[in-house]
Design a protein around this motif. Structure first.
Motif, PDB file in Angstrom:
ATOM      1  N   VAL A  66      12.044  -7.993 -69.768  1.00  0.00           N
ATOM      2  CA  VAL A  66      11.707  -9.414 -69.656  1.00  0.00           C
ATOM      3  C   VAL A  66      12.983 -10.231 -69.519  1.00  0.00           C
ATOM      4  O   VAL A  66      14.087  -9.769 -69.820  1.00  0.00           O
ATOM      5  CB  VAL A  66      10.896  -9.883 -70.879  1.00  0.00           C
ATOM      6  N   ARG A  67      12.809 -11.448 -69.068  1.00  0.00           N
ATOM      7  CA  ARG A  67      13.951 -12.350 -68.908  1.00  0.00           C
ATOM      8  C   ARG A  67      14.447 -12.793 -70.284  1.00  0.00           C
ATOM      9  O   ARG A  67      13.724 -12.734 -71.273  1.00  0.00           O
ATOM     10  CB  ARG A  67      13.551 -13.552 -68.058  1.00  0.00           C
ATOM     11  N   GLU A  68      15.657 -13.254 -70.331  1.00  0.00           N
ATOM     12  CA  GLU A  68      16.246 -13.706 -71.590  1.00  0.00           C
ATOM     13  C   GLU A  68      15.426 -14.850 -72.174  1.00  0.00           C
ATOM     14  O   GLU A  68      15.010 -15.758 -71.433  1.00  0.00           O
ATOM     15  CB  GLU A  68      17.688 -14.147 -71.373  1.00  0.00           C
ATOM     16  N   GLY A  69      15.203 -14.793 -73.461  1.00  0.00           N
ATOM     17  CA  GLY A  69      14.461 -15.848 -74.135  1.00  0.00           C
ATOM     18  C   GLY A  69      12.966 -15.626 -74.187  1.00  0.00           C
ATOM     19  O   GLY A  69      12.254 -16.372 -74.865  1.00  0.00           O
ATOM     20  N   VAL A  70      12.460 -14.614 -73.466  1.00  0.00           N
ATOM     21  CA  VAL A  70      11.017 -14.327 -73.472  1.00  0.00           C
ATOM     22  C   VAL A  70      10.687 -13.444 -74.678  1.00  0.00           C
ATOM     23  O   VAL A  70      11.301 -12.389 -74.871  1.00  0.00           O
ATOM     24  CB  VAL A  70      10.583 -13.623 -72.169  1.00  0.00           C
TER      25      VAL A  70
ATOM     26  N   SER B 134       7.693 -13.811 -66.299  1.00  0.00           N
ATOM     27  CA  SER B 134       8.574 -13.436 -67.412  1.00  0.00           C
ATOM     28  C   SER B 134       9.236 -12.077 -67.195  1.00  0.00           C
ATOM     29  O   SER B 134      10.151 -11.700 -67.927  1.00  0.00           O
ATOM     30  CB  SER B 134       7.781 -13.407 -68.721  1.00  0.00           C
ATOM     31  N   ILE B 135       8.771 -11.328 -66.183  1.00  0.00           N
ATOM     32  CA  ILE B 135       9.299  -9.988 -65.943  1.00  0.00           C
ATOM     33  C   ILE B 135      10.536 -10.065 -65.058  1.00  0.00           C
ATOM     34  O   ILE B 135      10.505 -10.616 -63.958  1.00  0.00           O
ATOM     35  CB  ILE B 135       8.240  -9.086 -65.266  1.00  0.00           C
ATOM     36  N   GLU B 136      11.631  -9.509 -65.528  1.00  0.00           N
ATOM     37  CA  GLU B 136      12.864  -9.452 -64.730  1.00  0.00           C
ATOM     38  C   GLU B 136      12.895  -8.189 -63.881  1.00  0.00           C
ATOM     39  O   GLU B 136      13.356  -8.207 -62.731  1.00  0.00           O
ATOM     40  CB  GLU B 136      14.074  -9.483 -65.653  1.00  0.00           C
ATOM     41  N   ALA B 137      12.431  -7.056 -64.438  1.00  0.00           N
ATOM     42  CA  ALA B 137      12.414  -5.788 -63.700  1.00  0.00           C
ATOM     43  C   ALA B 137      11.335  -4.896 -64.299  1.00  0.00           C
ATOM     44  O   ALA B 137      10.984  -5.029 -65.476  1.00  0.00           O
ATOM     45  CB  ALA B 137      13.773  -5.109 -63.768  1.00  0.00           C
ATOM     46  N   LYS B 138      10.806  -4.002 -63.490  1.00  0.00           N
ATOM     47  CA  LYS B 138       9.803  -3.048 -63.966  1.00  0.00           C
ATOM     48  C   LYS B 138      10.267  -1.631 -63.630  1.00  0.00           C
ATOM     49  O   LYS B 138      11.044  -1.415 -62.691  1.00  0.00           O
ATOM     50  CB  LYS B 138       8.440  -3.309 -63.324  1.00  0.00           C
ATOM     51  N   ALA B 139       9.776  -0.669 -64.409  1.00  0.00           N
ATOM     52  CA  ALA B 139      10.094   0.736 -64.171  1.00  0.00           C
ATOM     53  C   ALA B 139       8.812   1.543 -64.318  1.00  0.00           C
ATOM     54  O   ALA B 139       8.178   1.534 -65.384  1.00  0.00           O
ATOM     55  CB  ALA B 139      11.143   1.222 -65.159  1.00  0.00           C
TER      56      ALA B 139
END
Length: 803
Positions: free
Chosen positions: A239-243, A91-96
């Motif tokens: 998170v990704r769209e819709g999550v 569900s993770i699109e990017a992390k920082a």
């Protein structure tokens, strides 16, 4: 037509100067306070709302329970979580990843220039600028932080470090940061614009996250273990769209179950929306309380409502005076809608005038409470949001305050109004009933505010008078380099000890009383059973007891040996030892190695008085000392002593910029928020009682005027001035008494809720409610009697000569 309405309304306002003054004062107070509160709340909710896809960005918090009912939540997370979260959760699109550094020394080697200490330096991974995009002035965002010893700086840092340079010219320049005794060298690979909108991301220097491992400091920064928690290490995910947030939390729960030993560690991870960051743990140690903001909103609405009630109350009382005007207007052809619009026009002009005066009042209030407000907040009543708020509030107050009086006036029948029959029935019916109830509501709010202020004041006085178990007068402290040489620090402390004005000097990793808390499990053997305790750990040297005026109940001070410890009275209570001397020589384990108890300390409040004293274990680990505490001899000039001590520190640590502070200021700071609440409530109480008295002043003057002939007749029949004053005042006594009874409920509830936050608190001072009720009654009666006395002394012949 509209011009005619406004002209008539303007003339009516000028003709009734007392009425206008009362309305403008009351409404302007309410509008001014509401405008300031509106801007404060708007400012608080404006932080970090500008990031793209901000609704999909979350910060990962760590949550654990140390003991039943004791929940602890931190904005920090374990290091390994940041390494695997995007691989484990689809569900993770990017992390920082971000690791905040504190009191970091900044140096520009090329110019051999010392910049100073900064709290705006952080380690960041390449994903940081993906999750939180910026405008790049130079450099490639795809490669800027990918390898060790790279850094990205903001335009403000560039102007400070390399004045006169263009962004492209600073690429490749060397930077040096000294943190915790470790030198971090990096080369500038990017320059970005500073955020121009409100943000909690205060950092201006970003060092590549991989530099931590490269510097062999992974363990020191606490990033090596799933069970290690450091609030400086923070993790953000997009998170990704819709999550949804629930889906993300479910994934975090499964991830914790996979990597964390849940049998011995109840830690878990939970996602918090980015918009909540300003109201939790942020980077400049200022946490904005949502409860306080909501409280301000409620206070503003209550004060504004009191002002509106004032308007309604007074206008319905004055309606009798205007009955003949209504009768004439209706006789000349005005219909009900026209009359309503006419009276609403008057209300609109009054509210508009009040808004202009309210601007001045809100600015004065801002100046008075500026120390309570965030440094980033600037009051600007002329921004579009404030203008829109004022226009909206003018319309709302006009309708709220003006509709009912307008309907009352427009319903008068011309025949009865012109004959004066409306006045004859003015003391009965719904109108008088409404006026009495509105007066009760006003004074209920005023009395409740005052009661809460006095309860808060009593609690704060109680706290300030409580013995804390240590000496806080003439005790100062300063910070030293966190990971500097222990020998250098000990030599500095010893040198200070030789000064004639110094009673004692001690090194530690915590103050005798502070907001910091280090806890651990301790294992104490009683007979054949090893008892586990949850304890407060303190790391200090042998001089700590003397420097802070602590008392030894048994045994001796520790002699700077790692196998010697001290415990407090509460520890003995937990393990069931009544005689402190029995604990001396007993073994205690706080880690792998057992330690020996050599002394028992008195109970002292190492935290604020909201919390009970925990069982305490005092150990000796000199590698982690960074605080120097100094006790000054009696009858010394503290200002001069402070200067001399700072000079000594400067000789040893020339790059340190921290100054000596007083311990009593730290203790006072524990209750700064409570003092602010007390100040705000005191102000609100003053405004509420002022509005109520203003309303009573106007209402009593007009209602007493209606009874002029009645009073004159009673005087002719032999009534004394005292009996007349009692006759007029008794209805107000009943109203204030009713208001006092009603005020007790909210005052008790909110005061008791606040007191529950303190482990050491006063009993509810019920007598305060009675005292406040009597005081407000005396004040109200004073206002009523001022008007009543004039009528009571009037010659009846002058009043009744036309009868």
């Amino acid at each position: 037509m509209i011009k005619n309405y406004i002209t008539i309304a303007f003339r009516t306002i000028l003709r009734n100067k007392v009425r206008t003054l009362i309305h403008v004062l009351g409404l302007s107070l309410g509008i001014g306070i509401c405008l300031l509160i509106f801007q404060v709340v708007l400012h608080a909710y404006s932080f970090d709302t500008f990031h793209p896809n901000g609704d999909r960005i979350y910060r990962i918090h760590s949550v654990s329970e140390w003991q039943p009912g004791e929940k602890f939540e931190s904005a920090g997370s374990s290091g390994p979580l940041g390494e695997v979260i995007d691989e484990e959760l689809s569900s993770i699109e990017a992390k920082a990843r971000l690791y905040a550094l504190y009191e970091t020394t900044v140096i520009v080697p090329e110019q051999q220039r010392f910049i100073g200490k900064s709290n705006r330096v952080a380690f960041a991974d390449p994903g940081f600028f993906e999750v939180f995009p910026r405008e790049w002035l130079a450099g490639n965002p795809a490669t800027a932080l990918t390898t060790p010893n790279q850094c990205v700086i903001t335009a403000s840092s560039m102007a400070s470090y390399f004045p006169g340079y263009q962004a492209i010219d600073v690429l490749g320049k060397e930077m040096l940061w000294i943190d915790a005794g470790d030198s971090i060298v990096a080369y500038v690979t990017g320059v970005v614009k500073d955020f121009e909108k409100p943000t909690d991301f205060i950092f201006t220097d970003f060092i590549s996250f991989s530099s931590i491992a490269h510097a062999d400091k992974n363990e020191w920064y606490g990033l090596h273990s799933w069970t290690n928690l450091n609030s400086s290490n923070q993790l953000f995910v997009k998170v990704r769209e819709g999550v949804s947030k629930d889906e993300l939390n479910e994934g975090l729960k499964l991830l914790a179950g996979k990597y964390v030993d849940t049998e011995n560690d109840d830690s878990r991870y939970e996602a918090r929306a980015l918009k909540e960051m300003h109201f939790t743990e942020n980077y400049d140690d200022t946490v904005v309380s949502k409860d306080l903001l909501n409280g301000l909103v409620y206070i503003g609405l209550i004060i504004l409502l009191l002002a509106c009630l004032n308007f309604i109350n007074l206008e319905t009382a004055l309606a009798i005076r205007r009955s003949k005007e209504v009768g004439i207007r209706k006789s000349l052809g005005s219909d009900r809608k026209q009359l309503i619009f006419q009276f609403l026009s008057e209300t609109f002009l009054l509210v508009l005038l009040s808004s202009l005066v309210g601007l001045l009042f809100s600015n004065l209030t801002y100046q008075f409470f500026s120390s309570y407000l965030p440094e980033t907040f600037t009051f600007d009543p002329y921004q579009w949001s404030s203008i829109g708020f004022l226009l909206g509030i003018v319309v709302v107050i006009t309708l709220l305050s003006g509709l009912y009086p307008s309907f009352v006036l427009s319903t008068y029948q011309p025949q009865r109004a012109l004959k004066g029959e409306v006045q004859a029935s003015s003391n009965r019916g719904f109108g008088p009933f409404l006026r009495k109830n509105l007066t009760v509501i006003q004074f209920t709010a005023s009395i409740a505010f005052i009661c809460m202020v006095l309860v808060l004041r009593s609690q704060m006085q109680y706290i300030s008078s409580q013995p804390l178990g240590f000496e806080k007068d003439a005790v100062m402290y300063t910070q030293l380099p966190f990971m500097g040489s222990p020998e250098t620090k000990q030599q500095l402390a010893y040198r200070m000890q030789q000064e004639s004005y110094v009673a004692s000097a001690s090194l530690s990793n915590a103050l005798v009383s502070s907001n910091s808390l280090w806890t651990s499990d301790a294992y104490f053997k009683t007979d054949t059973v090893e008892q586990t305790l949850y304890v407060h750990m303190m790391n200090v040297d042998s001089a700590f007891v003397e420097a802070n005026g602590l008392r030894l109940l048994a045994g001796r001070k520790a002699s700077n040996q790692k196998d010697e410890i001290l415990v407090n009275e509460r520890f003995l209570q937990k393990v069931g030892i009544s005689d402190p001397s029995e604990a001396i020589g007993r073994q205690l384990r706080t880690g792998a190695e057992p330690r020996k108890i050599v002394g028992v300390l008195n109970n002292f409040n190492a935290r604020n008085l909201r919390e009970e004293i925990l069982p305490m274990v005092v150990i000796y680990q000199p590698d982690y000392y960074y605080l120097l505490t100094v006790k000054i001899q009696p009858n010394q000039n503290l200002a001069i002593a402070k200067q001399q001590l700072q000079a000594l520190v400067k000789e040893v640590y020339p790059y340190e910029t921290g100054e000596f502070e007083f311990i009593d200021e730290v203790v006072k700071g524990f209750y700064q928020a409570d003092e602010q609440i007390q100040g705000i409530l005191t102000f609100a109480s003053g405004i509420a009682i002022l509005i109520s008295i203003l309303g009573l002043f106007g209402l009593s003057s007009f209602t007493i005027e209606q009874r002029t002939k009645e009073v004159s007749i009673r005087k002719v029949l032999g009534a004394s001035i005292g009996s007349i004053l009692m006759l007029i005042s008794k209805q107000y006594i009943a109203l204030i008494a009713t208001a006092t009874c009603l005020a007790i409920v909210p005052a008790y509830y909110f005061s008791n809720q606040w007191l529950q936050d303190f482990a050491y608190r006063i009993s509810m001072p019920y007598h305060i409610f009675l005292i406040v009720g009597i005081a407000v009654l005396v004040l109200a009666l004073g206002v009523v009697l001022i008007h009543s006395m004039g009528i009571a002394k009037t010659n009846p012949a002058k009043v009744l000569k036309s009868e």
